[in-house]
Design an enzyme around this catalytic site. Structure first.
Site, short mmCIF file in Angstrom:
data_model
loop_
_atom_site.label_atom_id
_atom_site.label_comp_id
_atom_site.label_asym_id
_atom_site.label_seq_id
_atom_site.Cartn_x
_atom_site.Cartn_y
_atom_site.Cartn_z
N ASP A 111 -2.69 10.71 -2.43
CA ASP A 111 -2.78 9.67 -3.45
C ASP A 111 -3.02 10.25 -4.84
O ASP A 111 -2.75 9.59 -5.83
CB ASP A 111 -3.90 8.69 -3.10
CG ASP A 111 -3.51 7.79 -1.94
OD1 ASP A 111 -3.16 6.63 -2.19
OD2 ASP A 111 -3.55 8.26 -0.78
N ARG B 126 0.85 -1.19 0.00
CA ARG B 126 0.00 0.00 0.00
C ARG B 126 0.88 1.24 0.00
O ARG B 126 2.10 1.13 0.10
CB ARG B 126 -0.95 0.00 1.21
CG ARG B 126 -0.27 -0.41 2.51
CD ARG B 126 -0.86 0.24 3.70
NE ARG B 126 -0.81 1.68 3.61
CZ ARG B 126 0.29 2.40 3.86
NH1 ARG B 126 1.43 1.82 4.19
NH2 ARG B 126 0.26 3.71 3.79
N GLY B 127 0.23 2.39 -0.07
CA GLY B 127 0.95 3.64 -0.26
C GLY B 127 1.05 3.91 -1.74
O GLY B 127 1.54 3.07 -2.50
#
Length: 342
Positions: free
Chosen positions: A222, A43-44
């Site tokens: 994001d 993730r990230g």
């Protein structure tokens, strides 16, 4: 960084099991990578892009043909719709395949994306740390460190660099509901780095601001629209509203790969809806617990959008931009940010 390529095999640190269990997963197919991305094993926004790119490179070196890899690029692009880094990385790989020796070009492009993210994080850390005064108490949300990038991180990289400069900072860590990336991951990273931190529930942040116990808020992103609106983990918008009310600087730290030059404003950003089970309870290495009725209706948007009017600084690899810079087009494909897209 929570991934590695060893002897032609992509391995991921399963972030869904942290901090109780440090388990590495061997990922050898595109469906397995999609599952890892959607289950937040990796993730990230930056690291998702790097992991997907390296997966394509591994499959290229394993002999997958051109059409199979082009299909894989599109499959991975669709795995997480909000994080634009993933789409940007897939564009880079697709473009690399126009070369005569497309297989070698693709592998080189994936490696360059990973190496480039390390350098981007270093630049973000340096620029952001320059904003921080000694002794500041800084609040952050979600996880934006080495677990979310190929380098030292974005917002957490700024905090790490300020700590390394002996600025005596202290960090408030939002637990970050519903998946607790702050409590599970950011606290784990800061502890390993020796950065003083205190874990809080998300709904404590405004009260701390009211008491004068927060000097600055720094979060990641994001996707950032050209007008400066930023999509980030759900709860970020509320922090920005509270910070604005209390006169506290609110910064978004991200690399140029998080900018979307095709997105004019935040209301055009697609927001992913995740599974209801994430809100009804918790599941992970520590066990499963359901605290709500099993059939409780749930809304679970993974992200929210913070308007540019609530953001004080955009900390990027090219430098720090303020509201006037952004209003003058600093995040567009020309002007002050032209170098970001070259």
């Amino acid at each position: 960084m929570g991934l590695a390529v060893i002897d032609g095999q992509l391995e991921l640190l399963d972030q869904s099991q942290l901090p109780q269990v440090e388990r590495w997963l061997a990922i050898d197919t595109i469906p397995a990578m999609v599952e890892a991305i959607q289950a937040l094993r990796v993730r990230g926004a930056p690291l998702i892009a790097i992991a997907a790119a390296l997966m394509i490179a591994v499959r290229a070196e394993a002999g997958d043909d051109r059409e199979t890899l082009l299909d894989a690029i599109e499959t991975l692009r669709a795995a997480r719709p909000t994080a634009v880094n993933l789409s940007n990385a897939m564009d880079v790989l697709r473009q690399s395949m126009a070369a005569t020796d497309w297989r070698a070009a693709l592998v080189e492009a994936a490696d360059d994306l990973a190496d480039g993210d390390v350098a981007l994080c270093e630049a973000i850390g340096d620029h952001g740390a320059a904003l921080i005064a000694p002794g500041e108490r800084i609040l952050t949300h979600c996880n934006t460190g080495g677990l979310a990038t190929a380098g030292i991180g974005t917002a957490l990289g700024v905090l790490r660099r300020a700590h390394e400069q002996d600025k005596g900072i202290a960090v408030w860590v939002d637990e970050t509901r519903p998946l607790l990336q702050g409590g599970r991951l950011t606290a784990w990273e800061l502890g390993a780095l020796g950065v003083p931190y205190t874990l809080i529930t998300d709904n404590m942040a405004a009260a701390l601001m009211a008491r004068g116990q927060v000097d600055r808020v720094i979060v990641g992103a994001d996707r950032i629209a050209v007008n400066g609106d930023a999509a980030n983990k759900i709860g970020t918008y509320g922090l920005a509203v509270a910070a604005h009310y209390h006169g506290i600087p609110f910064a978004v730290a991200a690399p140029y790969t998080t900018l979307d030059p095709a997105c004019a404003s935040g209301d055009l950003i697609e927001i992913e809806q995740r599974a209801a089970a994430e809100v009804r309870g918790v599941a992970g290495a520590a066990g499963d617990l359901c605290w709500a009725p099993a059939d409780a209706p749930v809304a679970n948007p993974a992200f929210d959008v913070t308007p540019a009017a609530l953001i004080t600084h955009w900390i990027m690899d090219a430098g720090v931009f303020d509201r006037a810079d952004v209003a003058n087009g600093a995040l567009a494909t020309g002007g002050a940010a032209k170098s970001l897209f070259q």
